[in-house]
Design an enzyme around this catalytic site. Structure first.
Site, PDB file in Angstrom:
ATOM      1  N   HIS A 134       1.270  -0.839  -0.301  1.00  0.00           N
ATOM      2  CA  HIS A 134       0.246   0.341   0.384  1.00  0.00           C
ATOM      3  C   HIS A 134       0.704   1.046  -0.284  1.00  0.00           C
ATOM      4  O   HIS A 134       0.329   2.746  -0.406  1.00  0.00           O
ATOM      5  CB  HIS A 134      -1.371  -0.010   1.254  1.00  0.00           C
ATOM      6  CG  HIS A 134      -0.581   0.187   2.610  1.00  0.00           C
ATOM      7  ND1 HIS A 134       0.129  -0.560   3.992  1.00  0.00           N
ATOM      8  CD2 HIS A 134      -0.534   1.307   3.318  1.00  0.00           C
ATOM      9  CE1 HIS A 134       0.327  -0.057   4.926  1.00  0.00           C
ATOM     10  NE2 HIS A 134       0.746   1.147   4.311  1.00  0.00           N
ATOM     11  N   ASP A 164      -0.155  -7.347   1.803  1.00  0.00           N
ATOM     12  CA  ASP A 164       0.705  -6.049   2.104  1.00  0.00           C
ATOM     13  C   ASP A 164       2.693  -5.988   1.468  1.00  0.00           C
ATOM     14  O   ASP A 164       2.267  -5.168   1.802  1.00  0.00           O
ATOM     15  CB  ASP A 164      -0.196  -6.203   3.037  1.00  0.00           C
ATOM     16  CG  ASP A 164      -0.116  -4.136   2.651  1.00  0.00           C
ATOM     17  OD1 ASP A 164      -0.169  -3.854   1.145  1.00  0.00           O
ATOM     18  OD2 ASP A 164      -0.387  -3.205   3.726  1.00  0.00           O
ATOM     19  N   SER A 237       4.812   1.847   8.235  1.00  0.00           N
ATOM     20  CA  SER A 237       4.862   1.100   6.715  1.00  0.00           C
ATOM     21  C   SER A 237       5.584   0.631   6.414  1.00  0.00           C
ATOM     22  O   SER A 237       6.387   1.305   5.389  1.00  0.00           O
ATOM     23  CB  SER A 237       3.421   1.201   5.909  1.00  0.00           C
ATOM     24  OG  SER A 237       2.315   0.908   7.187  1.00  0.00           O
TER      25      SER A 237
END
Length: 394
Positions: A134, A164, A237
């Protein structure tokens, strides 16, 4: 009375003389008093004496994770993903009343640049970097800022929405690589450190513990996650989750934000799972997983003769038309007890084993239908791409 007063004055004179003599001796020969007290076995007046550490003696260790951070941090990079976003352009009325009643009038579209911030981990000396899908999704240009200040342009090798994860490649030399053990064993309560680029603040370290392992964030996903209370914020992230020795144990991925009234609930992909994704993406550009073509859940109490809901096996909740299970004759409410000759413990167990099967291979599935045993052979298909439901932040 006179005799007593004279005696007292005599004693006072000698006391003053003794103090004066002691002062002169102490001034001219320092340490004489201490030597005399030691010679006659007298203490130092009850005052505690703290011995100085011997020259060369090791100091008491200080609780710190600085060595672990120094070992792990150089392999963590900042990622800046630039993308072009197309938006609807509106022409607004100049008259306030018209603007309030009719709003804006669409006049076409306008493009603007948008930048996503994230983190990544260098996992090989030849420039492979693990990050989150993402972070770099739909990016036109990806720039990587290294620990030593160098900036490198990154190319996307491949991505796996299921975990992800995304794999990038940078062309740079003398790269610091994350320390990865052959096999990682984590326990709830182990200390972990999250290293990344939260809110564009560059290298930041937060500490917590492993809150749980084996978390599954989707009822259909075969992947499990590490849950941790180490602070993970926007921009973390794709960064590193390391143990107290600086070894990589996970890739920080998701957090349940304050919008859900949650605090201290973050998730990371275990490094063992990340390595498998990395190897497949490098080899083929994508990740292949096996698929039975069913949705399943825990066995309910009534379906297994009164046993508790945690009884072994799974109950088929749905069968996808044209999928392997449908072609083999499996039906909703069937109880699946074994696959490939091995007992199924629960839905999580079956999801992992299903994903590990090679598409095109044949496997025997055994179970119960209305209490009657059955056995079928089915051909494993490739798992279709799954879309993230967007319920979590990262």
């Amino acid at each position: 009375m006179k005799h007593a007063a004279g005696l007292l004055a005599f004693v006072a004179r000698f006391a003053v003389l003794g103090l004066a003599l002691a002062f002169v001796v102490g001034l001219l020969w320092p340490g004489t008093g201490e030597r005399l007290r030691q010679r006659f076995g007298l203490d130092a007046g009850g005052v505690a004496q703290v011995a100085a550490p011997a020259p060369g003696a090791a100091a008491a260790p200080t609780l710190s994770y600085a060595d672990a951070v120094a070992r792990a941090a150089p392999s963590v990079v900042n990622i800046y993903a630039n993308k072009t976003v197309t938006e609807q352009a509106l022409r607004m009325y100049t008259d306030p009343w018209m603007q309030q009643v009719f709003g804006g009038v669409p006049v076409g579209s306008v493009k603007r640049k948008e930048q996503s911030l994230g983190s990544g981990v260098i996992v090989s000396a030849d420039g492979y970097v693990l990050t989150n899908n993402h972070v770099i999704a739909n990016a036109d240009d990806i720039q990587v800022l290294l620990y030593d200040g160098r900036v490198a342009k990154a190319t996307l090798v491949g991505a796996d929405p299921e975990t992800d994860l995304a794999v990038l490649k940078i062309d740079a030399g003398n790269l610091p690589v994350a320390h990865i053990l052959p096999h990682t064993t984590l326990r709830p309560g182990d200390v972990v450190l999250a290293i990344g680029n939260p809110f564009g603040l560059n290298q930041t370290v937060t500490m917590g513990i492993v809150s749980a392992i084996g978390r599954q964030l989707s009822s259909s996903s075969p992947e499990d996650f590490i849950q941790t209370d180490a602070a993970i914020n926007l921009g973390n992230s794709g960064g590193a989750l390391v143990d107290a020795h600086g070894n990589l144990v996970g890739i920080n991925t998701l957090l349940i934000g304050k919008a859900a009234n949650a605090e201290g609930i973050g998730f990371a992909i275990p490094v063992d799972s990340a390595k498998k994704v990395l190897d497949q993406i490098i080899d083929t550009g994508h990740v292949v997983r096996g698929w039975l073509g069913t949705d399943y859940t825990f066995v309910p109490v009534a379906a297994n003769g009164g046993l508790p809901a945690a009884a072994r096996g799974v109950m088929v909740a749905d069968v996808y038309p044209g999928g392997p299970a449908a072609l083999a004759g499996i039906q909703p409410r069937d109880i699946l007890l074994s696959i490939g000759g091995q007992d199924i413990t629960d839905p999580s167990d079956l999801r992992k084993r299903e994903a590990a099967l090679k598409p095109g291979s044949k496997v025997e599935v055994s179970g119960l239908r209305n209490g009657v045993p059955f056995h079928v052979d089915l051909t494993i298909a490739q798992r279709p791409s799954q879309l993230d439901d967007g319920s979590l932040d990262g």
